[in-house]
Design an enzyme around this catalytic site. Sequence first.
Site, PDB file in Angstrom:
ATOM      1  N   ALA A   1       0.965  -0.996  -0.003  1.00  7.31           N
ATOM      2  CA  ALA A   1      -0.017  -0.084  -0.081  1.00  7.31           C
ATOM      3  C   ALA A   1       0.930   1.284  -0.090  1.00  7.31           C
ATOM      4  O   ALA A   1       0.334   2.231  -0.243  1.00  7.31           O
ATOM      5  CB  ALA A   1      -0.950  -0.005   1.195  1.00  7.31           C
TER       6      ALA A   1
ATOM      7  N   ASP B   1       0.011 -10.884  -0.970  1.00  8.51           N
ATOM      8  CA  ASP B   1       1.103 -10.863  -0.525  1.00  8.51           C
ATOM      9  C   ASP B   1       1.311 -11.514   0.804  1.00  8.51           C
ATOM     10  O   ASP B   1       2.413 -12.205   1.154  1.00  8.51           O
ATOM     11  CB  ASP B   1       1.494  -9.217  -0.046  1.00  8.51           C
ATOM     12  CG  ASP B   1       0.390  -8.687   0.649  1.00  8.51           C
ATOM     13  OD1 ASP B   1      -0.442  -9.279   1.128  1.00  8.51           O
ATOM     14  OD2 ASP B   1       0.682  -7.344   0.648  1.00  8.51           O
ATOM     15  N   THR B   2       0.318 -11.541   1.560  1.00  6.53           N
ATOM     16  CA  THR B   2       0.344 -12.733   2.771  1.00  6.53           C
ATOM     17  C   THR B   2       0.558 -13.963   2.481  1.00  6.53           C
ATOM     18  O   THR B   2       1.137 -14.757   3.063  1.00  6.53           O
ATOM     19  CB  THR B   2      -0.898 -12.251   3.702  1.00  6.53           C
ATOM     20  OG1 THR B   2      -1.029 -11.055   4.027  1.00  6.53           O
ATOM     21  CG2 THR B   2      -0.778 -12.853   5.073  1.00  6.53           C
TER      22      THR B   2
ATOM     23  N   THR C   1       2.380  -3.300   7.526  1.00  9.94           N
ATOM     24  CA  THR C   1       1.173  -2.441   7.471  1.00  9.94           C
ATOM     25  C   THR C   1       0.091  -3.180   8.168  1.00  9.94           C
ATOM     26  O   THR C   1      -0.439  -2.378   9.047  1.00  9.94           O
ATOM     27  CB  THR C   1       0.702  -1.686   6.098  1.00  9.94           C
ATOM     28  OG1 THR C   1       1.828  -1.115   5.411  1.00  9.94           O
ATOM     29  CG2 THR C   1      -0.594  -0.804   6.169  1.00  9.94           C
TER      30      THR C   1
ATOM     31  N   GLN D   1       2.401   3.940  11.348  1.00  9.90           N
ATOM     32  CA  GLN D   1       2.975   4.838  10.125  1.00  9.90           C
ATOM     33  C   GLN D   1       1.859   6.166  10.110  1.00  9.90           C
ATOM     34  O   GLN D   1       2.701   7.556   9.491  1.00  9.90           O
ATOM     35  CB  GLN D   1       2.682   4.043   8.767  1.00  9.90           C
ATOM     36  CG  GLN D   1       3.396   3.028   8.635  1.00  9.90           C
ATOM     37  CD  GLN D   1       2.636   1.994   7.550  1.00  9.90           C
ATOM     38  OE1 GLN D   1       1.709   1.962   7.039  1.00  9.90           O
ATOM     39  NE2 GLN D   1       3.561   1.003   7.419  1.00  9.90           N
TER      40      GLN D   1
ATOM     41  N   GLY E   1       8.801  -6.784   7.055  1.00 14.40           N
ATOM     42  CA  GLY E   1       9.410  -5.705   7.550  1.00 14.40           C
ATOM     43  C   GLY E   1       9.473  -5.384   9.050  1.00 14.40           C
ATOM     44  O   GLY E   1      10.471  -5.334   9.519  1.00 14.40           O
TER      45      GLY E   1
END
Length: 469
Positions: free
Chosen positions: A13, A239-240, A261, A306, A404
């Site tokens: 994202a 992505d997961t 995120t 974030q 990350g």
Amino acid sequence: MGIKRHLAVDIGASGGRHILGWLEDGIIHTEEVHRFPNGMIQTGEQLCWDIEALHNEVIAGLKKCAETGRIPDSVGIDTWGVDFVFLDKDGNLVGPTIAYRDSRTDGMDLEVSKFISESDLYARAGIQKMFFNSIYQLMAVKTLTPEYFDVAEDLLFMPDYLHYKLCGVKKNEYTIASTSALVNAKLKIWDDEIIKRCGFPKKIFGEIVPAGTILGGFTDEIKNSVGFDCKVIMPPSHDTASAFLAVPAKSDKSVYISSGTWSLMGVELTEPITTETSHLANFTNEGGYDYRYRYLKNIAGLWLLQCIHKEIGNNISYTELVDLARASDCDSVFDVNDERFAAPESMVSEICDACRKSGQMVPQSLGDFARVIFRSLAVCYADTKRTLEELTGIKFECINIIGGGSQNEYLNQLTANECGVTVYAGPTEGTALGNITCQMISMGVLPDINAARDAIRRSFEIREVNHYA
């Protein structure tokens, strides 16, 4: 036979990157080729994605591969879930590419419930209720812009569309399609009953294919643009799902957390759990590689941090932010999954209000906010672990954190302490590695998922974090 190179295009994202990977002497090597920003943009009254800009960045990364002489033999793209585009009969986009945090889904859960109850929907699709699920986005289309359905011939999720732009083949990949709440959890195909009851046009739901499907080579246009050809392979396109493939778990009694995120916390199962108890606990049965299930919960994750960093960060690095959190003595905790934190005008105000209303210390400094976010995440992880144990009947021995967020040693330690088990942190590039190793399996470089995980375990540092009593 030379070394094969595989390019993972991993788009989140807030940004994307092109990671080249190859296997040499049993070790996986990776190299970043290209990195680019991403983000939702306000278009009129709607939050949208610039899908064409993302396609252009995919092409820019491919050109960099050619410029450096590191031409990939295959390429695959993964992104976040639920968001999609419509294509008309000529393959052109219909309407804007609206982002999942847009307010168009407000109240659409109630609209869907007029046609199918939440319990029945969960029993069929097994997907955690989130206000932005594709089913609610489609109900918003039906309610607000029904003219799109009149001209739409295909629905493609974000990575499906980007693959189509490279090779001209329209397919829906299983793991990304499963996030829609429109795929039957047990049958692993579109659930015609859900689609019929909701009044969505059946023709837009094309064939679902498994992760690892080779779509073909580049179109002539793309070959001429980038200067080479290669195979387009659908990785676990959510992505997961790619991240879960890359988890080098040391035990079959391990909980996975893909930390970014979002924090996606759960386990890998061979059968879905679609009971009413699971429904009430709001766990999801998303598709995984090899038709496995990612039985997990979506947790707000580092999105909270974030937002705070953007709002009052004053250009402080994330490393400095963690140091400030360590020095804070603000021990307040809030429910990170409360919808008030999904897309607030001010995350600072929402967190302060939540702490104030619960009679806790209200954070004042940047370090206070960081600390309460980390503590709240760790507490949520512990609660989720306990619920997972109740739902699966498994007593979990450890937690594997990838992505990350696995670099955050402070959060890792808090997680180990709250959960009372050892945490294994890494690899950082979990999503890209899952994408790459799926391509390796499809290309015959690795035989199967077990060999892929063994190679990842050999190739990357996994840090052990023990809990304090």
